[in-house]
Enzyme design. Structure first.
Site, PDB file in Angstrom:
ATOM      1  N   TRP A  67      -8.482  -3.963  44.731  1.00  0.00           N
ATOM      2  CA  TRP A  67      -8.418  -3.762  46.178  1.00  0.00           C
ATOM      3  C   TRP A  67      -7.393  -2.663  46.460  1.00  0.00           C
ATOM      4  CZ3 TRP A  67      -3.559  -4.365  48.118  1.00  0.00           C
ATOM      5  CH2 TRP A  67      -2.691  -5.218  47.453  1.00  0.00           C
ATOM      6  N   GLU A 101       9.260  -5.812  47.475  1.00  0.00           N
ATOM      7  CA  GLU A 101       8.160  -5.102  46.802  1.00  0.00           C
ATOM      8  C   GLU A 101       8.415  -3.591  46.780  1.00  0.00           C
ATOM      9  OE1 GLU A 101       5.567  -6.271  45.229  1.00  0.00           O
ATOM     10  OE2 GLU A 101       5.485  -8.356  45.853  1.00  0.00           O
ATOM     11  N   GLU A 123       1.420  -3.000  41.338  1.00  0.00           N
ATOM     12  CA  GLU A 123       2.441  -3.545  42.241  1.00  0.00           C
ATOM     13  C   GLU A 123       2.682  -2.634  43.447  1.00  0.00           C
ATOM     14  OE1 GLU A 123       4.488  -6.234  42.364  1.00  0.00           O
ATOM     15  OE2 GLU A 123       3.680  -7.275  40.634  1.00  0.00           O
ATOM     16  N   HIS A 151       1.329  -3.479  46.776  1.00  0.00           N
ATOM     17  CA  HIS A 151       1.855  -4.609  47.554  1.00  0.00           C
ATOM     18  C   HIS A 151       2.758  -4.128  48.693  1.00  0.00           C
ATOM     19  CE1 HIS A 151       1.349  -7.252  43.685  1.00  0.00           C
ATOM     20  NE2 HIS A 151       0.220  -6.708  44.101  1.00  0.00           N
ATOM     21  N   GLU A 160       7.440 -13.191  38.431  1.00  0.00           N
ATOM     22  CA  GLU A 160       6.047 -13.073  38.875  1.00  0.00           C
ATOM     23  C   GLU A 160       5.582 -14.402  39.471  1.00  0.00           C
ATOM     24  OE1 GLU A 160       4.525 -10.406  39.276  1.00  0.00           O
ATOM     25  OE2 GLU A 160       5.155  -8.963  37.762  1.00  0.00           O
ATOM     26  N   THR A 194       7.110 -14.767  42.938  1.00  0.00           N
ATOM     27  CA  THR A 194       6.436 -13.977  43.982  1.00  0.00           C
ATOM     28  C   THR A 194       5.049 -14.542  44.268  1.00  0.00           C
ATOM     29  OG1 THR A 194       5.878 -12.369  42.272  1.00  0.00           O
ATOM     30  CG2 THR A 194       7.694 -11.811  43.735  1.00  0.00           C
ATOM     31  N   ASP A 214      -2.568 -11.051  42.482  1.00  0.00           N
ATOM     32  CA  ASP A 214      -2.050 -10.055  41.521  1.00  0.00           C
ATOM     33  C   ASP A 214      -0.841 -10.612  40.772  1.00  0.00           C
ATOM     34  OD1 ASP A 214      -3.850  -8.086  42.181  1.00  0.00           O
ATOM     35  OD2 ASP A 214      -2.383  -6.721  43.099  1.00  0.00           O
ATOM     36  N   GLU A 215       0.055 -11.238  41.520  1.00  0.00           N
ATOM     37  CA  GLU A 215       1.285 -11.771  40.906  1.00  0.00           C
ATOM     38  C   GLU A 215       0.930 -12.811  39.843  1.00  0.00           C
ATOM     39  OE1 GLU A 215       3.549  -9.945  41.767  1.00  0.00           O
ATOM     40  OE2 GLU A 215       3.827  -9.724  43.912  1.00  0.00           O
ATOM     41  N   HIS A 238      -0.161 -11.084  36.748  1.00  0.00           N
ATOM     42  CA  HIS A 238       1.004 -10.507  36.063  1.00  0.00           C
ATOM     43  C   HIS A 238       1.826 -11.606  35.373  1.00  0.00           C
ATOM     44  CE1 HIS A 238       0.773  -6.940  39.105  1.00  0.00           C
ATOM     45  NE2 HIS A 238      -0.154  -6.876  38.171  1.00  0.00           N
TER      46      HIS A 238
HETATM   47 FE   LIG Z   1       4.879  -8.871  40.726  1.00  0.00          FE
HETATM   48 FE   LIG Z   2       4.393  -7.631  43.905  1.00  0.00          FE
END
Ligand SMILES: [Fe+2]
Ligand SMILES: [Fe+2]
Length: 376
Positions: A70, A115, A153, A156, A206, A209, A238-239, A242
């Site tokens: 995205w 971020e 990242e 974000h 991670e 977050t 996403d976090e 990760h």
């Molecule tokens: Fe992250």
């Molecule tokens: Fe992030």
């Protein structure tokens, strides 16, 4: 929990009690000691070099191809629209945020500022022995990961920043000033260039977050803004991906060097996990980070309970209670300490909560929301 993981008296003395009423972070003065991981720096470099093939097969697949990612624009008013239609999209965006509180925006700004200090985090990972990007475009899988992780990242902060800008709810100039101060200040979580400590830290972060963006998503939904809920939700996803990558690296270290890895987990927890934006400042409030953290705690976005939950999750994820052979006396001490720590943090937190209930509630002005006051 196995008997071997009970907290012994000696291990209890090693617990670093989180500071302050809101105990999720410690901004400065964290525990200092030379890490007692079993490998010397040169051996660590050798080890991570020998793991390049493993990283290519097991870590890099956790990146998402750019074409499948995205982008912030997917969630924002479309600037290709004629001006009136674009303005209508912005009006709707603002209408959706109307029911969200000032304190919610304080937390969202703090998250966005965190971020946005991404240059600091990429730099920090490049201090780790054996995995750093030696040229800036190194083909080493560790370096490829770090650059691509940074690129993922980077979306974000971009997305949250543009959303906040369009919402009209925050003083963008003060927010931007905070970002500039923060990147200028850097961070010091005490990782000593050591990738063992580094990857324990990033695993923790991670997940932290993932939890906090998940909670801002939930609050946005409850507050009537499904678009912001989706925004925070896709960032949280996403976090999570990760987190999977970093926890997998630590899992590998535990397999190859269980003693060294469990010592690193214990050392990291003794220092307590300092949040990446702990040096946050807006030019006005010297305790800005503590105040933002306190609001996040009160809203349930990121709490001391979450800190203990993350630790407990990682202990389970890495099977630390079951580590048997391969640990020497010091390794077993570290194991006992880490496995009993979450429980101990919770007990300390309960007492801190009791004390906090008796204290008078404090209200603080936040420059980010035009100097309006928020209760901590
Ligand atoms: Fe992250
Ligand atoms: Fe992030």
């Amino acid at each position: 929990m196995q008997a071997s993981c009970n907290v012994t008296a000696r291990a209890q003395r090693l617990v670093q009690i989180p500071r302050g009423r809101h105990t999720i972070t410690s901004a400065a003065g964290h525990y200092r000691n030379t890490t007692r991981t079993s490998l010397a720096a040169a051996e660590r470099i050798e080890m991570f070099k020998s793991l390049e093939g493993w990283a290519a097969d097991n870590v890099l697949p956790l990146l998402k191809p750019v074409e499948k990612c995205w982008q912030p624009q997917d969630f924002l008013p479309d600037p290709r629209l004629p001006a009136a239609e674009f303005a209508e999209e912005v009006r709707l965006l603002r209408e959706r945020t109307a029911e969200l509180s000032d304190e919610y925006f304080v937390v969202l700004v703090g998250d966005m500022v965190t971020e946005d200090a991404l240059p600091t985090y990429e730099t920090m990972i490049n201090t780790f022995d054996g995995v750093r990007d030696e040229t800036g475009a190194s083909p080493s899988p560790w370096a490829v990961w770090n650059r691509a992780w940074t690129a993922e990242e980077n979306r974000h902060g971009d997305l949250l920043r543009t959303f906040l800008y369009l919402s009209g709810r925050v003083d963008m100039r003060m927010v931007e000033r905070t970002v500039q101060y923060l990147i200028g200040s850097g961070m010091d979580p005490g990782l000593e260039n050591n990738p063992y400590l580094g990857f324990v830290y990033t695993s923790f972060q991670e997940r932290a977050t993932f939890i906090s963006h998940g909670n801002t998503a939930r609050l946005a939904k409850e507050g009537g803004d499904p678009v912001l809920a989706r925004i925070c939700g896709v960032i949280a996803a996403d976090e999570k991906r990760h987190e999977l990558a970093y926890t997998r690296i630590v899992e590998k270290l535990l397999e190859l060097d269980p003693n060294g890895a469990v010592l690193a987990v214990a050392d990291m927890m003794r220092r307590s996990i300092t949040m990446p934006a702990h040096l946050m400042y807006d030019g006005r409030d010297p305790q800005l980070f503590q105040h933002y953290s306190a609001v996040a705690q009160r809203l349930g976005v990121y709490t001391a309970g979450d800190y203990a939950d993350i630790l407990e999750f990682l202990v389970g994820r890495w099977g630390l209670e079951k580590l048997g052979c391969g640990l020497d006396g010091e390794g077993r001490m570290a194991q006992e300490y880490v496995c009993g720590l979450a429980q101990r943090i919770r007990r300390l937190q309960e007492r801190a909560d009791e004390r906090a209930k008796k204290m008078k509630k404090e209200a603080v002005e936040f420059s980010w929301i035009f100097d309006r006051e928020v209760v901590l």
